[in-house]
Design a protein around this motif. Structure first.
Motif, PDB file in Angstrom:
ATOM      1  N   VAL A  74       8.477  -5.180 -69.201  1.00  0.00           N
ATOM      2  CA  VAL A  74       8.737  -6.577 -69.557  1.00  0.00           C
ATOM      3  C   VAL A  74       9.565  -7.209 -68.441  1.00  0.00           C
ATOM      4  CG1 VAL A  74       9.792  -8.123 -71.246  1.00  0.00           C
ATOM      5  CG2 VAL A  74       8.709  -6.000 -72.012  1.00  0.00           C
ATOM      6  N   GLU A  75       9.025  -8.245 -67.813  1.00  0.00           N
ATOM      7  CA  GLU A  75       9.693  -8.919 -66.694  1.00  0.00           C
ATOM      8  C   GLU A  75       9.805 -10.414 -66.973  1.00  0.00           C
ATOM      9  OE1 GLU A  75      10.865  -7.408 -63.936  1.00  0.00           O
ATOM     10  OE2 GLU A  75      10.179  -5.443 -64.640  1.00  0.00           O
ATOM     11  N   VAL A  76      10.883 -11.031 -66.465  1.00  0.00           N
ATOM     12  CA  VAL A  76      11.079 -12.476 -66.570  1.00  0.00           C
ATOM     13  C   VAL A  76      11.045 -13.047 -65.153  1.00  0.00           C
ATOM     14  CG1 VAL A  76      12.656 -14.318 -67.249  1.00  0.00           C
ATOM     15  CG2 VAL A  76      12.483 -12.250 -68.644  1.00  0.00           C
ATOM     16  N   ALA A  77      10.268 -14.119 -64.968  1.00  0.00           N
ATOM     17  CA  ALA A  77      10.176 -14.731 -63.643  1.00  0.00           C
ATOM     18  C   ALA A  77       9.904 -16.221 -63.777  1.00  0.00           C
ATOM     19  CB  ALA A  77       9.061 -14.082 -62.839  1.00  0.00           C
ATOM     20  N   GLU A  78      10.338 -16.971 -62.767  1.00  0.00           N
ATOM     21  CA  GLU A  78      10.008 -18.389 -62.721  1.00  0.00           C
ATOM     22  C   GLU A  78       8.540 -18.487 -62.316  1.00  0.00           C
ATOM     23  OE1 GLU A  78      12.017 -22.506 -61.122  1.00  0.00           O
ATOM     24  OE2 GLU A  78      12.532 -20.621 -60.149  1.00  0.00           O
ATOM     25  N   ASN A  79       7.793 -19.355 -62.974  1.00  0.00           N
ATOM     26  CA  ASN A  79       6.349 -19.396 -62.703  1.00  0.00           C
ATOM     27  C   ASN A  79       5.960 -20.404 -61.632  1.00  0.00           C
ATOM     28  OD1 ASN A  79       6.353 -21.857 -63.972  1.00  0.00           O
ATOM     29  ND2 ASN A  79       5.075 -21.239 -65.682  1.00  0.00           N
ATOM     30  N   GLY A  80       6.937 -21.053 -61.005  1.00  0.00           N
ATOM     31  CA  GLY A  80       6.640 -21.997 -59.937  1.00  0.00           C
ATOM     32  C   GLY A  80       6.240 -23.376 -60.411  1.00  0.00           C
ATOM     33  N   VAL A 129       7.566 -14.747 -69.352  1.00  0.00           N
ATOM     34  CA  VAL A 129       7.801 -13.342 -69.660  1.00  0.00           C
ATOM     35  C   VAL A 129       6.456 -12.657 -69.492  1.00  0.00           C
ATOM     36  CG1 VAL A 129       8.480 -11.660 -71.412  1.00  0.00           C
ATOM     37  CG2 VAL A 129       9.692 -13.841 -71.245  1.00  0.00           C
ATOM     38  N   GLU A 130       6.433 -11.651 -68.632  1.00  0.00           N
ATOM     39  CA  GLU A 130       5.209 -10.920 -68.331  1.00  0.00           C
ATOM     40  C   GLU A 130       5.323  -9.517 -68.905  1.00  0.00           C
ATOM     41  OE1 GLU A 130       3.689  -9.062 -64.308  1.00  0.00           O
ATOM     42  OE2 GLU A 130       3.456 -11.245 -64.297  1.00  0.00           O
ATOM     43  N   MET A 131       4.300  -9.103 -69.621  1.00  0.00           N
ATOM     44  CA  MET A 131       4.273  -7.780 -70.248  1.00  0.00           C
ATOM     45  C   MET A 131       3.143  -6.964 -69.654  1.00  0.00           C
ATOM     46  SD  MET A 131       4.917  -9.523 -73.900  1.00  0.00           S
ATOM     47  CE  MET A 131       4.241 -11.034 -73.233  1.00  0.00           C
ATOM     48  N   ASP A 132       3.490  -5.880 -68.980  1.00  0.00           N
ATOM     49  CA  ASP A 132       2.536  -4.981 -68.324  1.00  0.00           C
ATOM     50  C   ASP A 132       1.609  -5.702 -67.348  1.00  0.00           C
ATOM     51  OD1 ASP A 132       3.544  -2.690 -69.424  1.00  0.00           O
ATOM     52  OD2 ASP A 132       2.041  -2.528 -70.992  1.00  0.00           O
ATOM     53  N   GLY A 133       2.037  -6.811 -66.805  1.00  0.00           N
ATOM     54  CA  GLY A 133       1.237  -7.530 -65.829  1.00  0.00           C
ATOM     55  C   GLY A 133      -0.014  -8.185 -66.388  1.00  0.00           C
ATOM     56  N   ALA A 134      -0.242  -8.041 -67.685  1.00  0.00           N
ATOM     57  CA  ALA A 134      -1.478  -8.555 -68.274  1.00  0.00           C
ATOM     58  C   ALA A 134      -1.252  -9.692 -69.257  1.00  0.00           C
ATOM     59  CB  ALA A 134      -2.227  -7.424 -68.967  1.00  0.00           C
ATOM     60  N   TYR A 135      -0.111  -9.724 -69.883  1.00  0.00           N
ATOM     61  CA  TYR A 135       0.173 -10.721 -70.913  1.00  0.00           C
ATOM     62  C   TYR A 135       1.331 -11.589 -70.464  1.00  0.00           C
ATOM     63  CZ  TYR A 135      -2.519  -7.234 -73.410  1.00  0.00           C
ATOM     64  OH  TYR A 135      -3.487  -6.355 -73.779  1.00  0.00           O
ATOM     65  N   HIS A 136       1.223 -12.899 -70.687  1.00  0.00           N
ATOM     66  CA  HIS A 136       2.240 -13.835 -70.251  1.00  0.00           C
ATOM     67  C   HIS A 136       2.597 -14.797 -71.378  1.00  0.00           C
ATOM     68  CE1 HIS A 136      -0.052 -12.639 -66.657  1.00  0.00           C
ATOM     69  NE2 HIS A 136       1.146 -12.574 -66.101  1.00  0.00           N
ATOM     70  N   VAL A 137       3.892 -15.085 -71.495  1.00  0.00           N
ATOM     71  CA  VAL A 137       4.366 -16.081 -72.452  1.00  0.00           C
ATOM     72  C   VAL A 137       5.263 -17.038 -71.674  1.00  0.00           C
ATOM     73  CG1 VAL A 137       5.621 -16.507 -74.598  1.00  0.00           C
ATOM     74  CG2 VAL A 137       4.304 -14.390 -74.310  1.00  0.00           C
ATOM     75  N   ASN A 138       4.984 -18.335 -71.752  1.00  0.00           N
ATOM     76  CA  ASN A 138       5.749 -19.340 -71.011  1.00  0.00           C
ATOM     77  C   ASN A 138       6.875 -19.926 -71.845  1.00  0.00           C
ATOM     78  OD1 ASN A 138       4.177 -19.314 -68.558  1.00  0.00           O
ATOM     79  ND2 ASN A 138       2.561 -20.272 -69.751  1.00  0.00           N
ATOM     80  N   PHE A 139       7.979 -20.259 -71.167  1.00  0.00           N
ATOM     81  CA  PHE A 139       9.152 -20.852 -71.795  1.00  0.00           C
ATOM     82  C   PHE A 139       9.661 -21.986 -70.918  1.00  0.00           C
ATOM     83  CE2 PHE A 139       8.827 -16.605 -73.451  1.00  0.00           C
ATOM     84  CZ  PHE A 139       9.136 -16.760 -74.787  1.00  0.00           C
ATOM     85  N   ARG A 160      14.773  -9.414 -76.856  1.00  0.00           N
ATOM     86  CA  ARG A 160      14.378  -9.090 -78.232  1.00  0.00           C
ATOM     87  C   ARG A 160      13.143  -8.193 -78.240  1.00  0.00           C
ATOM     88  NH1 ARG A 160      13.956 -13.418 -83.160  1.00  0.00           N
ATOM     89  NH2 ARG A 160      13.784 -11.880 -84.794  1.00  0.00           N
ATOM     90  N   LEU A 161      12.195  -8.460 -77.352  1.00  0.00           N
ATOM     91  CA  LEU A 161      11.001  -7.635 -77.249  1.00  0.00           C
ATOM     92  C   LEU A 161      11.361  -6.216 -76.817  1.00  0.00           C
ATOM     93  CD1 LEU A 161       7.931  -7.430 -77.356  1.00  0.00           C
ATOM     94  CD2 LEU A 161       7.879  -8.306 -75.018  1.00  0.00           C
ATOM     95  N   ARG A 162      12.243  -6.078 -75.832  1.00  0.00           N
ATOM     96  CA  ARG A 162      12.663  -4.746 -75.376  1.00  0.00           C
ATOM     97  C   ARG A 162      13.323  -3.959 -76.501  1.00  0.00           C
ATOM     98  NH1 ARG A 162      14.815  -7.858 -70.727  1.00  0.00           N
ATOM     99  NH2 ARG A 162      13.222  -7.772 -69.112  1.00  0.00           N
ATOM    100  N   VAL A 163      14.184  -4.625 -77.269  1.00  0.00           N
ATOM    101  CA  VAL A 163      14.859  -3.959 -78.393  1.00  0.00           C
ATOM    102  C   VAL A 163      13.828  -3.465 -79.403  1.00  0.00           C
ATOM    103  CG1 VAL A 163      16.352  -4.358 -80.395  1.00  0.00           C
ATOM    104  CG2 VAL A 163      17.071  -5.139 -78.130  1.00  0.00           C
ATOM    105  N   ARG A 164      12.868  -4.307 -79.729  1.00  0.00           N
ATOM    106  CA  ARG A 164      11.837  -3.914 -80.701  1.00  0.00           C
ATOM    107  C   ARG A 164      10.958  -2.788 -80.177  1.00  0.00           C
ATOM    108  NH1 ARG A 164       9.843  -9.475 -83.671  1.00  0.00           N
ATOM    109  NH2 ARG A 164      11.858  -9.933 -84.607  1.00  0.00           N
ATOM    110  N   LEU A 165      10.610  -2.830 -78.909  1.00  0.00           N
ATOM    111  CA  LEU A 165       9.790  -1.773 -78.327  1.00  0.00           C
ATOM    112  C   LEU A 165      10.518  -0.433 -78.308  1.00  0.00           C
ATOM    113  CD1 LEU A 165       8.213  -3.708 -75.338  1.00  0.00           C
ATOM    114  CD2 LEU A 165       6.988  -2.783 -77.312  1.00  0.00           C
ATOM    115  N   ASN A 166      11.827  -0.472 -78.104  1.00  0.00           N
ATOM    116  CA  ASN A 166      12.617   0.756 -78.022  1.00  0.00           C
ATOM    117  C   ASN A 166      13.127   1.236 -79.379  1.00  0.00           C
ATOM    118  OD1 ASN A 166      12.368   1.037 -75.226  1.00  0.00           O
ATOM    119  ND2 ASN A 166      13.980  -0.461 -74.893  1.00  0.00           N
ATOM    120  N   ALA A 167      12.892   0.470 -80.424  1.00  0.00           N
ATOM    121  CA  ALA A 167      13.345   0.848 -81.768  1.00  0.00           C
ATOM    122  C   ALA A 167      12.541   2.040 -82.278  1.00  0.00           C
ATOM    123  CB  ALA A 167      13.182  -0.330 -82.729  1.00  0.00           C
ATOM    124  N   PRO A 168      13.154   2.839 -83.141  1.00  0.00           N
ATOM    125  CA  PRO A 168      12.393   3.948 -83.739  1.00  0.00           C
ATOM    126  C   PRO A 168      11.230   3.411 -84.580  1.00  0.00           C
ATOM    127  CG  PRO A 168      14.714   3.993 -84.410  1.00  0.00           C
ATOM    128  CD  PRO A 168      14.512   2.762 -83.606  1.00  0.00           C
TER     129      PRO A 168
END
Length: 65
Positions: free
Chosen positions: A3-9, A15-25, A37-45
């Motif tokens: 999960v990476e956060v970057a300015e989209n220009g 927010v980019e997930m595995d280089g394939a999925y993108h969500v704009n903010f 929040r996504l990282r916490v949920r992914l790492n949760a048991p």
């Protein structure tokens, strides 16, 4: 999942997930909050193995690709 956060220009953030999925903010703070929040949920048991053991007749192949 990576999960990476970057300015989209385009003046917004993404927010980019595995280089394939993108969500704009509209701002960096919202993108960072979503990513954390996504990282916490992914790492949760997760309870799937316990559920599977409790219900061995489920048609679920845990070794399938």
């Amino acid at each position: 999942m990576n999960v990476e956060v970057a300015e989209n220009g385009k003046g917004s953030w993404q927010v980019e997930m595995d280089g394939a999925y993108h969500v704009n903010f509209p701002c960096q703070a919202e993108a960072e909050a979503f990513a954390e929040r996504l990282r916490v949920r992914l790492n949760a048991p997760h309870l799937l193995p316990e559920i599977y053991e409790a219900c061995p007749d489920l048609p679920l192949d845990l070794g399938a690709n």
